[in-house]
Design a protein around this motif. Structure first.
Motif, PDB file in Angstrom:
ATOM      1  N   VAL A   1       5.509   2.104  -3.238  1.00 17.11           N
ATOM      2  CA  VAL A   1       5.008   1.365  -4.411  1.00 17.11           C
ATOM      3  C   VAL A   1       6.166   0.575  -5.027  1.00 17.11           C
ATOM      4  N   LYS A   2       7.297   1.249  -5.181  1.00 18.84           N
ATOM      5  CA  LYS A   2       8.458   0.586  -5.802  1.00 18.84           C
ATOM      6  C   LYS A   2       8.907  -0.608  -4.967  1.00 18.84           C
ATOM      7  N   LYS A   3       8.872  -0.441  -3.635  1.00 19.82           N
ATOM      8  CA  LYS A   3       9.361  -1.493  -2.728  1.00 19.82           C
ATOM      9  C   LYS A   3       8.413  -2.694  -2.656  1.00 19.82           C
ATOM     10  N   ALA A   4       7.134  -2.472  -2.923  1.00 17.17           N
ATOM     11  CA  ALA A   4       6.130  -3.532  -2.702  1.00 17.17           C
ATOM     12  C   ALA A   4       6.393  -4.750  -3.596  1.00 17.17           C
ATOM     13  N   ASP A   5       6.389  -5.911  -2.973  1.00 14.85           N
ATOM     14  CA  ASP A   5       6.700  -7.144  -3.677  1.00 14.85           C
ATOM     15  C   ASP A   5       5.416  -7.731  -4.296  1.00 14.85           C
ATOM     16  N   ALA A   6       4.918  -7.049  -5.340  1.00 17.35           N
ATOM     17  CA  ALA A   6       3.685  -7.494  -6.008  1.00 17.35           C
ATOM     18  C   ALA A   6       3.614  -6.829  -7.375  1.00 17.35           C
TER      19      ALA A   6
ATOM     20  N   ALA B   1     -12.386  -1.228  -4.297  1.00 18.47           N
ATOM     21  CA  ALA B   1     -11.041  -1.834  -4.256  1.00 18.47           C
ATOM     22  C   ALA B   1     -11.034  -3.174  -4.996  1.00 18.47           C
ATOM     23  N   LYS B   2     -12.054  -3.986  -4.762  1.00 16.80           N
ATOM     24  CA  LYS B   2     -12.127  -5.303  -5.427  1.00 16.80           C
ATOM     25  C   LYS B   2     -12.241  -5.137  -6.940  1.00 16.80           C
ATOM     26  N   LYS B   3     -13.005  -4.133  -7.352  1.00 17.27           N
ATOM     27  CA  LYS B   3     -13.198  -3.890  -8.782  1.00 17.27           C
ATOM     28  C   LYS B   3     -11.877  -3.434  -9.423  1.00 17.27           C
ATOM     29  N   ILE B   4     -11.203  -2.510  -8.755  1.00 17.25           N
ATOM     30  CA  ILE B   4      -9.958  -1.958  -9.309  1.00 17.25           C
ATOM     31  C   ILE B   4      -8.872  -3.022  -9.386  1.00 17.25           C
ATOM     32  N   MET B   5      -8.782  -3.863  -8.342  1.00 19.29           N
ATOM     33  CA  MET B   5      -7.701  -4.856  -8.273  1.00 19.29           C
ATOM     34  C   MET B   5      -8.087  -6.110  -9.079  1.00 19.29           C
TER      35      MET B   5
ATOM     36  N   ALA C   1       1.480   1.544 -13.980  1.00 18.73           N
ATOM     37  CA  ALA C   1       0.864   0.234 -14.232  1.00 18.73           C
ATOM     38  C   ALA C   1       0.767  -0.578 -12.936  1.00 18.73           C
ATOM     39  N   LYS C   2       1.699  -0.334 -12.019  1.00 23.39           N
ATOM     40  CA  LYS C   2       1.710  -1.092 -10.756  1.00 23.39           C
ATOM     41  C   LYS C   2       0.773  -0.475  -9.714  1.00 23.39           C
ATOM     42  N   ALA C   3       0.625   0.849  -9.737  1.00 23.05           N
ATOM     43  CA  ALA C   3      -0.146   1.543  -8.699  1.00 23.05           C
ATOM     44  C   ALA C   3      -1.595   1.755  -9.120  1.00 23.05           C
ATOM     45  N   LYS C   4      -2.508   1.062  -8.450  1.00 27.95           N
ATOM     46  CA  LYS C   4      -3.941   1.308  -8.669  1.00 27.95           C
ATOM     47  C   LYS C   4      -4.351   2.353  -7.627  1.00 27.95           C
TER      48      LYS C   4
ATOM     49  N   GLY D   1      -5.079  -8.821  -2.143  1.00 27.80           N
ATOM     50  CA  GLY D   1      -4.130  -7.884  -2.736  1.00 27.80           C
ATOM     51  C   GLY D   1      -3.480  -7.018  -1.675  1.00 27.80           C
ATOM     52  N   ILE D   2      -2.451  -6.287  -2.108  1.00 30.92           N
ATOM     53  CA  ILE D   2      -1.720  -5.430  -1.165  1.00 30.92           C
ATOM     54  C   ILE D   2      -2.208  -3.989  -1.290  1.00 30.92           C
ATOM     55  N   CYS D   3      -2.460  -3.362  -0.128  1.00 32.09           N
ATOM     56  CA  CYS D   3      -2.859  -1.949  -0.123  1.00 32.09           C
ATOM     57  C   CYS D   3      -1.822  -1.133   0.637  1.00 32.09           C
ATOM     58  N   ILE D   4      -1.596   0.072   0.155  1.00 33.54           N
ATOM     59  CA  ILE D   4      -0.769   1.027   0.890  1.00 33.54           C
ATOM     60  C   ILE D   4      -1.681   2.199   1.232  1.00 33.54           C
ATOM     61  N   SER D   5      -1.890   2.375   2.540  1.00 33.97           N
ATOM     62  CA  SER D   5      -2.882   3.337   2.976  1.00 33.97           C
ATOM     63  C   SER D   5      -2.196   4.540   3.640  1.00 33.97           C
TER      64      SER D   5
END
Ligand code: HCB
Length: 213
Positions: free
Chosen positions: A137-142, A209-213, A174-177, A91-95
């Motif tokens: 978040v908006k820009k992320a392609d996922a 992270a694995k649980k959330i995603m 809904a997109k941002a975990k 998955g993709i993360c933004i840190s």
């Protein structure tokens, strides 16, 4: 605490940059896992440094030297931690570190561990505004992205609450975990602000992270 972990913690506590590097190399050469060196040794030293700062036994220049010692060791350890298994992205993360806050040691550690465990991590750095995070978040392609936000101060932690409000207002919940961490962050705080999870250390962060995603 075993001898090597105590020596690592002592080296950080006494602002011994060369000593921290030497002890880190020694521990690695003896087969001590990089994560143990950080969590059982270096981080324990930083914890005590923080306590001594609070009680006025240590001052800012000394904390800066301890942080330098820890960062020098991290440069050696990061390539070890980053050895992933090359499997498909988890998955993709933004840190990022919250606005007003420059404490990045823990955030970098969590980011490295997520990368080593199959996540694709985009690191924004320190002192990042909530608007920037939401734009990313908006820009992320996922369909979904994991926010990995850190705050080390009670003041900057309040920004996490504002971030949750902004995420909802901008229609990207809904997109941002949302996984937030840092010393003052507790599960009670995460529940209060309506985020998805927290973790006390980098290894736990990977599981959460694995649980959330
Ligand atoms: Co700083 N500082 N500091 N500091 N600092 C703290 C954070 C205090 C708690 C110290 C104290 O008073 N006891 C305190 C904050 C008090 C508060 O708000 N309650 C404080 C203060 C006040 C300040 C200044 C304001 C001091 C001043 O100028 N008068 C100033 C602030 C600058 C700013 O941000 N605007 C300042 C500056 C510094 C430096 C520059 C000297 C240095 C930072 C260097 C750097 O990061 N590049 C520093 C340091 C090193 C600390 C302490 C001693 C250690 C922090 C650290 O690196 N810990 C800290 C004391 C403490 O935290 N108890 C002190 C080690 C890492 C590995 O742990 O908690 O960051 P971590 O991360 C963990 C964990 O939380 C989790 O996993 C990580 C890895 O195991 N995690 C996540 C982290 N992020 C996550 C995200 C997730 O999604 C999930 C898990």
């Amino acid at each position: 605490m075993s001898d090597i972990f105590k020596e690592l913690a002592d080296a950080v506590m006494t602002q011994n940059i060369n000593g921290t590097v030497e002890k880190t190399k020694e521990a690695l050469a003896n087969g001590t896992p990089a994560l143990d060196i950080i969590q059982k040794g270096l981080s324990e030293g930083m914890k005590i440094v923080g306590e001594k700062f609070e009680t006025g036994e240590l001052f800012l220049p000394q904390i800066m030297m301890s942080a330098k010692a820890m960062n020098s060791a991290m440069e050696i350890l990061q390539p070890e931690l980053a050895k992933g298994d090359g499997s498909e992205s988890a998955g993709i993360c933004i840190s990022f570190v919250q606005e007003g806050d420059i404490h990045d040691i823990g955030n970098r550690l969590v980011s490295t561990m997520l990368g080593a465990n199959g996540f694709t991590v985009k690191t924004l750095g320190v002192d990042i505004s909530n608007e920037t995070v939401v734009d990313e978040v908006k820009k992320a392609d996922a369909d979904k992205v994991l926010l990995v936000g850190s705050a080390l101060m009670t003041t900057s932690m309040l920004g996490q609450k504002d971030l949750m409000i902004l995420i909802n207002e901008e229609g990207v919940r809904a997109k941002a975990k949302c996984m937030f961490g840092g010393a003052p962050v507790s599960q009670a705080w995460i529940d209060e602000i309506g985020a998805d999870g927290t973790a006390e250390n980098a290894a736990e962060a990977v599981n959460v992270a694995k649980k959330i995603m």
